[in-house]
Design a protein around this motif. Structure first.
Motif, mmCIF file in Angstrom:
data_model
loop_
_atom_site.group_PDB
_atom_site.id
_atom_site.type_symbol
_atom_site.label_atom_id
_atom_site.label_comp_id
_atom_site.label_asym_id
_atom_site.label_seq_id
_atom_site.Cartn_x
_atom_site.Cartn_y
_atom_site.Cartn_z
ATOM 1 N N ALA A 35 9.158 6.604 8.396
ATOM 2 C CA ALA A 35 8.302 5.907 7.437
ATOM 3 C C ALA A 35 7.202 6.831 6.943
ATOM 4 C CB ALA A 35 7.687 4.668 8.076
ATOM 5 N N TRP A 36 6.711 6.516 5.768
ATOM 6 C CA TRP A 36 5.526 7.151 5.201
ATOM 7 C C TRP A 36 4.414 6.105 5.144
ATOM 8 C CZ3 TRP A 36 4.952 12.273 4.057
ATOM 9 C CH2 TRP A 36 6.108 13.046 3.968
ATOM 10 N N PHE A 37 3.245 6.517 5.588
ATOM 11 C CA PHE A 37 2.048 5.698 5.518
ATOM 12 C C PHE A 37 0.982 6.470 4.755
ATOM 13 C CE2 PHE A 37 3.005 2.311 8.598
ATOM 14 C CZ PHE A 37 4.115 2.843 9.229
ATOM 15 N N ARG A 38 -0.035 5.764 4.320
ATOM 16 C CA ARG A 38 -1.170 6.440 3.705
ATOM 17 C C ARG A 38 -2.454 5.742 4.101
ATOM 18 N NH1 ARG A 38 -0.104 4.973 -2.724
ATOM 19 N NH2 ARG A 38 -0.623 2.740 -2.609
ATOM 20 N N GLN A 39 -3.538 6.503 4.026
ATOM 21 C CA GLN A 39 -4.830 5.955 4.438
ATOM 22 C C GLN A 39 -5.948 6.576 3.625
ATOM 23 O OE1 GLN A 39 -5.761 6.530 8.622
ATOM 24 N NE2 GLN A 39 -7.006 4.671 8.647
ATOM 25 N N VAL A 40 -6.871 5.724 3.195
ATOM 26 C CA VAL A 40 -8.098 6.185 2.556
ATOM 27 C C VAL A 40 -9.252 5.839 3.475
ATOM 28 C CG1 VAL A 40 -7.156 5.963 0.246
ATOM 29 C CG2 VAL A 40 -8.383 4.046 1.254
ATOM 30 N N PRO A 41 -10.350 6.578 3.393
ATOM 31 C CA PRO A 41 -11.483 6.324 4.290
ATOM 32 C C PRO A 41 -11.964 4.875 4.218
ATOM 33 C CG PRO A 41 -11.769 8.408 3.168
ATOM 34 C CD PRO A 41 -10.579 7.752 2.539
ATOM 35 N N GLY A 42 -12.156 4.277 5.377
ATOM 36 C CA GLY A 42 -12.664 2.920 5.429
ATOM 37 C C GLY A 42 -11.623 1.830 5.308
ATOM 38 N N LYS A 43 -10.359 2.234 5.147
ATOM 39 C CA LYS A 43 -9.297 1.242 5.016
ATOM 40 C C LYS A 43 -8.235 1.452 6.086
ATOM 41 C CE LYS A 43 -9.678 0.090 0.125
ATOM 42 N NZ LYS A 43 -8.922 -0.123 -1.143
ATOM 43 N N GLU A 44 -7.464 0.393 6.308
ATOM 44 C CA GLU A 44 -6.358 0.478 7.264
ATOM 45 C C GLU A 44 -5.257 1.394 6.726
ATOM 46 O OE1 GLU A 44 -7.859 -1.609 10.265
ATOM 47 O OE2 GLU A 44 -5.706 -1.192 10.272
ATOM 48 N N ARG A 45 -4.553 2.018 7.658
ATOM 49 C CA ARG A 45 -3.388 2.805 7.257
ATOM 50 C C ARG A 45 -2.293 1.830 6.813
ATOM 51 N NH1 ARG A 45 -1.717 7.725 11.115
ATOM 52 N NH2 ARG A 45 -3.969 8.010 10.776
ATOM 53 N N LEU A 86 2.150 9.116 -10.796
ATOM 54 C CA LEU A 86 1.053 8.925 -9.851
ATOM 55 C C LEU A 86 -0.183 8.352 -10.535
ATOM 56 C CD1 LEU A 86 1.634 12.087 -7.705
ATOM 57 C CD2 LEU A 86 1.465 9.767 -6.800
ATOM 58 N N LYS A 87 -0.895 7.520 -9.767
ATOM 59 C CA LYS A 87 -2.099 6.856 -10.244
ATOM 60 C C LYS A 87 -3.281 7.252 -9.358
ATOM 61 C CE LYS A 87 0.697 2.792 -11.429
ATOM 62 N NZ LYS A 87 0.862 1.324 -11.225
ATOM 63 N N PRO A 88 -4.493 7.146 -9.873
ATOM 64 C CA PRO A 88 -5.663 7.463 -9.028
ATOM 65 C C PRO A 88 -5.681 6.662 -7.729
ATOM 66 C CG PRO A 88 -6.320 7.340 -11.315
ATOM 67 C CD PRO A 88 -4.883 6.902 -11.268
ATOM 68 N N GLU A 89 -5.187 5.436 -7.761
ATOM 69 C CA GLU A 89 -5.188 4.618 -6.546
ATOM 70 C C GLU A 89 -4.162 5.075 -5.507
ATOM 71 O OE1 GLU A 89 -4.986 3.565 -9.715
ATOM 72 O OE2 GLU A 89 -3.619 1.840 -9.903
ATOM 73 N N ASP A 90 -3.337 6.058 -5.846
ATOM 74 C CA ASP A 90 -2.427 6.651 -4.863
ATOM 75 C C ASP A 90 -3.119 7.722 -4.021
ATOM 76 O OD1 ASP A 90 0.125 6.521 -7.371
ATOM 77 O OD2 ASP A 90 -0.092 5.177 -5.650
ATOM 78 N N THR A 91 -4.345 8.055 -4.385
ATOM 79 C CA THR A 91 -5.099 9.056 -3.636
ATOM 80 C C THR A 91 -5.293 8.607 -2.191
ATOM 81 O OG1 THR A 91 -6.245 9.870 -5.597
ATOM 82 C CG2 THR A 91 -7.312 10.253 -3.458
ATOM 83 N N ALA A 92 -4.879 9.461 -1.250
ATOM 84 C CA ALA A 92 -4.948 9.109 0.167
ATOM 85 C C ALA A 92 -4.435 10.290 0.986
ATOM 86 C CB ALA A 92 -4.088 7.880 0.472
ATOM 87 N N VAL A 93 -4.602 10.196 2.289
ATOM 88 C CA VAL A 93 -3.899 11.087 3.202
ATOM 89 C C VAL A 93 -2.575 10.417 3.535
ATOM 90 C CG1 VAL A 93 -3.894 12.229 5.449
ATOM 91 C CG2 VAL A 93 -6.035 12.009 4.161
ATOM 92 N N TYR A 94 -1.499 11.143 3.351
ATOM 93 C CA TYR A 94 -0.167 10.614 3.589
ATOM 94 C C TYR A 94 0.369 11.144 4.919
ATOM 95 C CZ TYR A 94 0.129 8.593 -1.052
ATOM 96 O OH TYR A 94 -0.093 7.818 -2.168
ATOM 97 N N TYR A 95 0.913 10.232 5.712
ATOM 98 C CA TYR A 95 1.469 10.554 7.017
ATOM 99 C C TYR A 95 2.941 10.163 7.072
ATOM 100 C CZ TYR A 95 -3.482 10.465 8.407
ATOM 101 O OH TYR A 95 -4.832 10.675 8.497
ATOM 102 N N CYS A 96 3.739 10.984 7.733
ATOM 103 C CA CYS A 96 5.084 10.538 8.063
ATOM 104 C C CYS A 96 5.120 10.187 9.546
ATOM 105 C CB CYS A 96 6.143 11.576 7.726
ATOM 106 S SG CYS A 96 6.029 13.124 8.634
ATOM 107 N N ALA A 97 6.042 9.327 9.904
ATOM 108 C CA ALA A 97 6.149 8.850 11.272
ATOM 109 C C ALA A 97 7.606 8.597 11.606
ATOM 110 C CB ALA A 97 5.340 7.573 11.454
ATOM 111 N N ALA A 98 7.955 8.817 12.868
ATOM 112 C CA ALA A 98 9.335 8.639 13.334
ATOM 113 C C ALA A 98 9.362 7.621 14.460
ATOM 114 C CB ALA A 98 9.897 9.971 13.823
#
Length: 127
Positions: A35-45, A86-98
């Protein structure tokens, strides 16, 4: 050591594209849903997308459906996230997970389903 390493993030203008990669080392992705997740400061991943072990079953968050495409190359032990329009609201740190699973044709975007996480890659969409 079980490790996931993301790459491909960066700065892109609205409407542009990026392709993220997630390379596994120390284990074989073939036994894992990804899976891919993303997170911005102050919000849940939040879950963005996932792909099953086999059969190419994928799921997407509503906010990215039709713009993002997840794929995997088990021979290269790598998963990809193609991000278009891509949109400005896609700005985030993106993580992959297994997440290890015996199921071949399903995946989850729930954080608790995933045991191995990458360090994240920054995606910034801005003009």
């Amino acid at each position: 050591q079980l490790q996931l390493v993301e790459s491909g993030g960066g700065l892109v203008q609205p409407g542009g594209s990026l392709r993220l990669s997630c390379a596994a080392s120390g284990f074989t992705l073939d036994y894992y849903a990804i899976a891919w997740f993303r997170q911005v400061p102050g919000k849940e991943r939040e879950g963005v997308s996932c792909i099953s072990r086999r059969s190419g079953i994928t799921n997407y968050a509503g906010s990215v459906r039709g713009r993002f495409t997840v794929s995997r190359d088990n021979a290269k032990n790598t998963v990809f996230l193609q991000m278009n329009s891509l949109k400005p609201e896609d700005t985030a740190v993106y993580y992959c997970a297994a997440g290890p699973t015996a199921l071949l044709a399903t995946c989850s975007m729930t954080r608790s389903s995933y045991a191995i996480w990458g360090q994240g890659t920054q995606v910034t969409v801005s003009s």
